[in-house]
Design a protein around this motif. Structure first.
Motif: not given
Length: 307
Positions: A228-229, A231-238, A240-243
């Motif tokens: 979910t996180l 998908r939000l990042v892909a939609a340019d909402h912010g 995140t740190l991705l492992p």
């Protein structure tokens, strides 16, 4: 009369709950039934174990000594039961796995299991606190999780490191690059950062490496999953740190995600195989640790080709 395992389990539950009613609920018995067992234990041992106060119980000096022995006895019983189950012809290892590892590593693990057939696994996916409680209660044999802080009840065997990358859309990462030449987590703008819900150890680790408090975040999404996180990042909402472990899977599902590596030393978590302290060092432990390590390194090799 003799001391019974039931009495010891009820006594331990009472101490942990601090209240007869709560302990009875946890043990799925009536309060009078639990109270009778505690009284019988006290009669057998010839001394009071708890002071019965209006809203709580308090251990007596004798109760503290009995509790220490009770915990050792119940741990030994749990290990005996687990060993008997694992040594049978249909032996299965009950493994708990945290959600930010399970969907990314387990496919590779099962690929190796199909090829080698070293151990048989029964899996349980849940957050760290839940898995730890189930491990200590004997409902699980081992956990695959981020290496825990020092806890005398747990023994952790480090397996491999999982590095974090900064994930966002290409335009957003370009703006970060224009502002930060040498990328470090502590330099990120909290207003841009999106994290998982409280209770996920990955969120705690991200806050720690960034030197942030959750209250400093502009948007607290409470996202329940890394998918979910992303998908939000892909939609340019912010950002995140991705492992690294999740990189190949999440970037394939959301091709809009771009990545940037941090400067050395890169932020990371150490994934470990965690068991109860004092548990016997059985052959399956080494086999499982080797299996998980091989699978993790293979997934990371594939991830390195993307970033």
């Amino acid at each position: 009369m003799t001391v019974t395992l039931r009495q010891l389990r009820y006594f331990k539950a009472l101490v942990e709950a601090g209240h007869f009613g709560i302990a009875a609920e946890r043990m799925h018995v009536s309060q009078p039934a639990l109270s009778v067992q505690i009284k019988e234990l006290e009669l057998t041992l010839g001394d009071r174990l708890v002071e019965r106060l209006p809203r709580e119980i308090r251990l007596t000096p004798r109760g503290r000594a009995v509790l220490a022995r009770t915990e050792r006895i119940l741990t030994e019983v749990t290990e005996l039961e687990s060993a008997a189950r694992r040594d049978g012809p249909d032996a299965v290892i009950r493994l708990g796995v945290i959600p930010t590892v399970a969907p990314y590593l387990l496919p590779a693990v099962f690929e190796d299991l199909a090829a080698r057939g070293q151990v048989r696994l029964q899996l349980r996916e849940a957050q760290t606190a839940t898995l730890t409680a189930e491990l200590l209660d004997g409902r699980l044999d081992a956990l695959l999780m981020a290496q825990p802080d020092r806890d005398p009840r747990l023994a952790a065997q480090p397996l491999f490191e999982d590095r974090f990358l900064l994930a966002g859309t290409a335009p957003r990462l370009a703006r970060v690059a224009a502002r930060i030449e040498h990328l470090r987590p502590a330099l990120l703008d909290p207003d841009d950062l999106l994290l998982l819900d409280e209770g996920h150890c990955l969120a705690d680790q991200a806050l720690e490496v960034c030197g942030l408090d959750r209250n400093a975040l502009r948007v607290d999404l409470g996202a329940a999953s890394l998918a979910t996180l992303c998908r939000l990042v892909a939609a340019d909402h912010g950002l995140t740190l991705l492992p690294e472990l999740a990189l190949a899977s999440e970037c394939a599902a959301s091709p809009e995600i771009a990545l940037r590596r941090f400067e050395t030393p890169e932020p990371r978590r150490v994934l470990a195989l965690v068991r109860r302290a004092g548990a016997a060092d059985e052959p399956w432990v080494r086999d499982l640790a080797d299996l998980l390590t091989r699978a993790g390194r293979r997934v990371q090799t594939a991830a390195a080709q993307r970033a």
